[in-house]
Design a protein around this motif. Structure first.
Motif, PDB file in Angstrom:
ATOM      1  N   ARG A  50       0.844  -1.205   0.000  1.00 52.87           N
ATOM      2  CA  ARG A  50       0.000   0.000   0.000  1.00 52.87           C
ATOM      3  C   ARG A  50       0.872   1.245   0.000  1.00 52.87           C
ATOM      4  O   ARG A  50       1.722   1.392   0.868  1.00 52.87           O
ATOM      5  CB  ARG A  50      -0.879   0.043   1.248  1.00 52.87           C
ATOM      6  N   ALA A  51       0.632   2.102  -0.984  1.00 52.72           N
ATOM      7  CA  ALA A  51       1.470   3.299  -1.084  1.00 52.72           C
ATOM      8  C   ALA A  51       0.634   4.522  -1.388  1.00 52.72           C
ATOM      9  O   ALA A  51      -0.477   4.433  -1.908  1.00 52.72           O
ATOM     10  CB  ALA A  51       2.516   3.092  -2.170  1.00 52.72           C
ATOM     11  N   VAL A  52       1.212   5.662  -1.042  1.00 53.08           N
ATOM     12  CA  VAL A  52       0.580   6.959  -1.302  1.00 53.08           C
ATOM     13  C   VAL A  52       1.584   7.802  -2.071  1.00 53.08           C
ATOM     14  O   VAL A  52       2.787   7.726  -1.817  1.00 53.08           O
ATOM     15  CB  VAL A  52       0.230   7.633   0.055  1.00 53.08           C
ATOM     16  N   ILE A  53       1.090   8.604  -3.033  1.00 55.02           N
ATOM     17  CA  ILE A  53       1.963   9.543  -3.730  1.00 55.02           C
ATOM     18  C   ILE A  53       1.478  10.958  -3.433  1.00 55.02           C
ATOM     19  O   ILE A  53       0.285  11.244  -3.525  1.00 55.02           O
ATOM     20  CB  ILE A  53       2.052   9.233  -5.242  1.00 55.02           C
TER      21      ILE A  53
ATOM     22  N   VAL B  20       5.553   5.948   1.137  1.00 58.27           N
ATOM     23  CA  VAL B  20       4.998   7.225   0.675  1.00 58.27           C
ATOM     24  C   VAL B  20       6.020   7.875  -0.248  1.00 58.27           C
ATOM     25  O   VAL B  20       7.194   8.019   0.111  1.00 58.27           O
ATOM     26  CB  VAL B  20       4.679   8.159   1.860  1.00 58.27           C
ATOM     27  N   ILE B  21       5.560   8.234  -1.444  1.00 62.37           N
ATOM     28  CA  ILE B  21       6.420   8.935  -2.403  1.00 62.37           C
ATOM     29  C   ILE B  21       6.037  10.407  -2.342  1.00 62.37           C
ATOM     30  O   ILE B  21       4.859  10.754  -2.492  1.00 62.37           O
ATOM     31  CB  ILE B  21       6.183   8.398  -3.833  1.00 62.37           C
ATOM     32  N   SER B  22       7.032  11.264  -2.120  1.00 62.68           N
ATOM     33  CA  SER B  22       6.755  12.706  -2.107  1.00 62.68           C
ATOM     34  C   SER B  22       7.553  13.340  -3.239  1.00 62.68           C
ATOM     35  O   SER B  22       8.765  13.132  -3.357  1.00 62.68           O
ATOM     36  CB  SER B  22       7.157  13.270  -0.745  1.00 62.68           C
ATOM     37  N   LEU B  23       6.865  14.121  -4.094  1.00 67.20           N
ATOM     38  CA  LEU B  23       7.523  14.745  -5.243  1.00 67.20           C
ATOM     39  C   LEU B  23       7.824  16.198  -4.918  1.00 67.20           C
ATOM     40  O   LEU B  23       6.954  16.932  -4.452  1.00 67.20           O
ATOM     41  CB  LEU B  23       6.623  14.660  -6.480  1.00 67.20           C
ATOM     42  N   ASN B  24       9.061  16.581  -5.176  1.00 68.35           N
ATOM     43  CA  ASN B  24       9.527  17.924  -4.832  1.00 68.35           C
ATOM     44  C   ASN B  24      10.000  18.593  -6.126  1.00 68.35           C
ATOM     45  O   ASN B  24      11.069  18.285  -6.631  1.00 68.35           O
ATOM     46  CB  ASN B  24      10.672  17.745  -3.823  1.00 68.35           C
ATOM     47  N   ILE B  25       9.138  19.472  -6.682  1.00 66.69           N
ATOM     48  CA  ILE B  25       9.366  20.002  -8.030  1.00 66.69           C
ATOM     49  C   ILE B  25       9.386  21.534  -7.956  1.00 66.69           C
ATOM     50  O   ILE B  25       8.520  22.120  -7.294  1.00 66.69           O
ATOM     51  CB  ILE B  25       8.222  19.551  -8.986  1.00 66.69           C
TER      52      ILE B  25
ATOM     53  N   LEU C  99       8.815   7.519   4.294  1.00 68.51           N
ATOM     54  CA  LEU C  99       8.803   8.615   3.307  1.00 68.51           C
ATOM     55  C   LEU C  99      10.013   8.551   2.376  1.00 68.51           C
ATOM     56  O   LEU C  99      11.145   8.400   2.831  1.00 68.51           O
ATOM     57  CB  LEU C  99       8.817   9.960   4.038  1.00 68.51           C
ATOM     58  N   HIS C 100       9.754   8.665   1.069  1.00 66.90           N
ATOM     59  CA  HIS C 100      10.827   8.753   0.067  1.00 66.90           C
ATOM     60  C   HIS C 100      10.554   9.972  -0.799  1.00 66.90           C
ATOM     61  O   HIS C 100       9.501  10.062  -1.433  1.00 66.90           O
ATOM     62  CB  HIS C 100      10.865   7.501  -0.807  1.00 66.90           C
ATOM     63  N   THR C 101      11.498  10.919  -0.808  1.00 64.36           N
ATOM     64  CA  THR C 101      11.286  12.170  -1.543  1.00 64.36           C
ATOM     65  C   THR C 101      12.119  12.162  -2.821  1.00 64.36           C
ATOM     66  O   THR C 101      13.283  11.741  -2.809  1.00 64.36           O
ATOM     67  CB  THR C 101      11.688  13.366  -0.656  1.00 64.36           C
ATOM     68  N   PHE C 102      11.518  12.617  -3.915  1.00 67.91           N
ATOM     69  CA  PHE C 102      12.207  12.675  -5.214  1.00 67.91           C
ATOM     70  C   PHE C 102      12.123  14.101  -5.729  1.00 67.91           C
ATOM     71  O   PHE C 102      11.036  14.683  -5.779  1.00 67.91           O
ATOM     72  CB  PHE C 102      11.546  11.716  -6.213  1.00 67.91           C
ATOM     73  N   SER C 103      13.277  14.652  -6.102  1.00 65.05           N
ATOM     74  CA  SER C 103      13.315  16.039  -6.561  1.00 65.05           C
ATOM     75  C   SER C 103      13.808  16.090  -8.000  1.00 65.05           C
ATOM     76  O   SER C 103      14.649  15.283  -8.400  1.00 65.05           O
ATOM     77  CB  SER C 103      14.280  16.856  -5.702  1.00 65.05           C
ATOM     78  N   GLY C 104      13.304  17.073  -8.756  1.00 63.54           N
ATOM     79  CA  GLY C 104      13.794  17.245 -10.122  1.00 63.54           C
ATOM     80  C   GLY C 104      12.802  18.009 -10.953  1.00 63.54           C
ATOM     81  O   GLY C 104      11.734  18.385 -10.489  1.00 63.54           O
ATOM     82  N   THR C 105      13.182  18.240 -12.211  1.00 64.33           N
ATOM     83  CA  THR C 105      12.316  19.016 -13.099  1.00 64.33           C
ATOM     84  C   THR C 105      11.697  18.153 -14.197  1.00 64.33           C
ATOM     85  O   THR C 105      10.855  18.626 -14.934  1.00 64.33           O
ATOM     86  CB  THR C 105      13.103  20.152 -13.774  1.00 64.33           C
ATOM     87  N   GLU C 106      12.156  16.894 -14.308  1.00 60.57           N
ATOM     88  CA  GLU C 106      11.619  16.055 -15.388  1.00 60.57           C
ATOM     89  C   GLU C 106      11.184  14.690 -14.852  1.00 60.57           C
ATOM     90  O   GLU C 106      11.970  13.989 -14.212  1.00 60.57           O
ATOM     91  CB  GLU C 106      12.687  15.819 -16.457  1.00 60.57           C
ATOM     92  N   THR C 107       9.962  14.348 -15.171  1.00 57.72           N
ATOM     93  CA  THR C 107       9.432  13.046 -14.750  1.00 57.72           C
ATOM     94  C   THR C 107      10.311  11.903 -15.268  1.00 57.72           C
ATOM     95  O   THR C 107      10.575  10.941 -14.542  1.00 57.72           O
ATOM     96  CB  THR C 107       7.994  12.891 -15.279  1.00 57.72           C
ATOM     97  N   ASP C 108      10.779  12.015 -16.502  1.00 56.43           N
ATOM     98  CA  ASP C 108      11.566  10.919 -17.075  1.00 56.43           C
ATOM     99  C   ASP C 108      12.890  10.696 -16.342  1.00 56.43           C
ATOM    100  O   ASP C 108      13.457   9.613 -16.424  1.00 56.43           O
ATOM    101  CB  ASP C 108      11.834  11.172 -18.569  1.00 56.43           C
TER     102      ASP C 108
END
Ligand SMILES: Nc1ccn([C@@H]2O[C@H](COP(=O)(O)OP(=O)(O)OP(=O)(O)O)[C@@H](O)[C@H]2O)c(=O)n1
Ligand SMILES: Nc1nc2c(ncn2[C@@H]2O[C@H](COP(=O)(O)OP(=O)(O)O)[C@@H](O)[C@H]2O)c(=O)[nH]1
Length: 227
Positions: free
Chosen positions: A6-9, A108-113, A190-199
């Motif tokens: 079970r995960a949350v984005i 939990v995936i957290s996106l930092n854009i 919690l796992h945070t991912f940072s960047g400007t491009e999804t790819d």
């Protein structure tokens, strides 16, 4: 039975939650649950909670916690045999606490854009309202301009994707997300991912999930419809 996952984005508007959820669902066979889709489906079906939710969305407001939890938690309780990924819920600490009492999240995936990136993406975001399919005129344009690839119906833009509305939406996101992020950090999920491009972010998410998701849950590739 194999262990379920079970995960949350989480992430601000335009951060790629929908785009990445779609990739995760396809690659790992999780059921993709979108709280926005649930709300829209309940509105379309005229359920009590849907009728109530509509009165807020029409005014550009967030749906109150007790309505969101009433919509979503029973749905999650039905999913006892599925691995899933939730997009758009929890959106407040109260929702996170309610979710906690229903299930144990694995990740939990957290996106930092960056703000500029969000602004550019959202000004170019086009949506097929009936399905929630999302396009971007540069990144993933529809085959026919202004039309949904599958139904051929017209695409629309959301008023609140306009730059004027975005600043307030982002400020709001930061305020409400902080305690949720702190909660998940303290739980060590919690796992945070940072960047400007999804790819460029995607390979990191992909390899993290490859280590976490039991291979047996990679069989159910359906998006779970509403009952
Ligand atoms: N936990 C949630 C999820 C959704 N909504 C309501 O449902 C609408 C649609 O949700 P969604 O599809 O997630 O759209 P956005 O808010 O536009 O999200 P994003 O821009 O991050 O994709 C939201 O605007 C909000 O009014 C809510 O109040 N609370
Ligand atoms: N240019 C560009 N657009 C992207 C990228 N990733 C996603 N998008 C687009 O940006 C918009 C926001 O993405 P979406 O997945 O809807 O974000 P959400 O609001 O967090 O669910 C959509 O129009 C996507 O097609 C990217 O790496 N580059």
């Amino acid at each position: 039975m194999a262990k379920l996952f079970r995960a949350v984005i989480m992430g601000p508007p335009g951060s790629g939650k929908g785009t990445i959820s779609e990739r995760i669902a396809q690659s790992f066979g999780l059921a993709r649950l979108s709280s926005g889709d649930f709300v829209r489906e309940n509105i379309a079906a005229n359920t009590d909670a849907g009728v109530l939710a509509k009165t807020y969305i029409e005014r550009g407001l967030l749906v109150p916690d007790h309505v969101m939890t009433r919509l979503l938690l029973p749905r999650l309780e039905e999913m006892t045999r599925h691995s899933w990924l939730m997009d758009g819920f929890p959106r407040t600490l109260a929702q996170a606490k309610a979710l906690n009492s229903t299930c144990d999240l694995d990740l939990v995936i957290s996106l930092n854009i960056p703000y500029e990136t969000l602004k550019e993406r959202l000004s170019d975001r086009w949506i097929h309202p009936a399905s929630g399919r999302v396009y971007n005129m540069g990144f993933n344009p529809p085959h026919v301009q202004g039309r949904d690839d599958i139904s051929g119906e017209p695409l629309i833009q959301h008023d609140d994707d306009k730059p004027e509305a975005l600043v307030a939406r982002l400020r709001h996101y930061k305020d409400v997300a902080k305690p949720i992020i702190d909660l998940y950090k303290s739980k060590g999920i919690l796992h945070t991912f940072s960047g400007t491009e999804t790819d460029r972010i995607w390979p990191y998410i992909n390899s993290l999930l490859s280590t976490k998701i039991p291979s047996t849950s990679q069989t159910d590739t359906q998006r779970i419809p509403m009952p």
